[in-house]
Scaffold this active site. Sequence first.
Site, PDB file in Angstrom:
ATOM      1  N   GLY A  40       0.824  -1.203   0.000  1.00  0.00           N
ATOM      2  CA  GLY A  40       0.000   0.000   0.000  1.00  0.00           C
ATOM      3  C   GLY A  40       0.859   1.254   0.000  1.00  0.00           C
ATOM      4  N   CYS A  41       0.252   2.339   0.455  1.00  0.00           N
ATOM      5  CA  CYS A  41       0.936   3.638   0.418  1.00  0.00           C
ATOM      6  C   CYS A  41       2.281   3.557   1.144  1.00  0.00           C
ATOM      7  CB  CYS A  41       0.045   4.695   1.079  1.00  0.00           C
ATOM      8  SG  CYS A  41       0.816   6.310   1.106  1.00  0.00           S
TER       9      CYS A  41
END
Length: 203
Positions: A40-41
């Site tokens: 993810g981020c």
Amino acid sequence: MLTHMKAILNMTPPVVDPAMYQTTLTSSAKHLEIVIFAAGCFWGLKQISLKHFPPSKNKGILKILVGYMGRNALFLNPNYGSISGGATDHTEALKIKFDPGLVTYKELIEFFYCVHDTTTKNSQGNNFGTQYRSAIFTLNATQRAAAQSVTAHVQARRFAPRKREIVTIICDVGSWCDAEEHHQLYLFKNSNGCECPTHRLHW
Ligand SMILES: *[C@@H]1O[C@H](CO)[C@@H](O)[C@H](O)[C@H]1NC(C)=O
């Protein structure tokens, strides 16, 4: 009253002390290893990794870079803008240099599983798209075998009992590109930056 309030304000510790996370260790280890993973981020993934393995505390991690892992030779020189639509198939990822005498590759892979939701394909929290996929990018056959073994172990112990499936992909490393400097310690510098809620200790 005002003085008192000022005193309280002054006592408030900074949210984080970036200095602690920027220290570049010099290691006496002859052999340093690299682990590359994505979940993810990359802002929050780097932040939680640095909090648990602060370079200044000598827990084995020497340096963490955020960057873009590419798997398509057509797209070179990516940047945040070009990858964020997902069209280039890059993945936001972390490249970690560590001392295997202090922390092992397998321990870092287990940590990776512990700090995100490994059961959601191409999404993490409110972020959707292949750039947010959960992935382990292995550098050689030894790393691949180690990643597969930890994955089987975590699946059996943590997810099978809850009838959930790890969707993390394990694949060969592609072409790496460091992210722009302002992304490197993003959440430390931007306290309002979006922190993905799945980036926490899950066990
Ligand atoms: C696999 O890659 C890691 C990371 O660079 C390296 O430290 C390790 O020595 C490599 N193992 C083999 C067997 O080539």
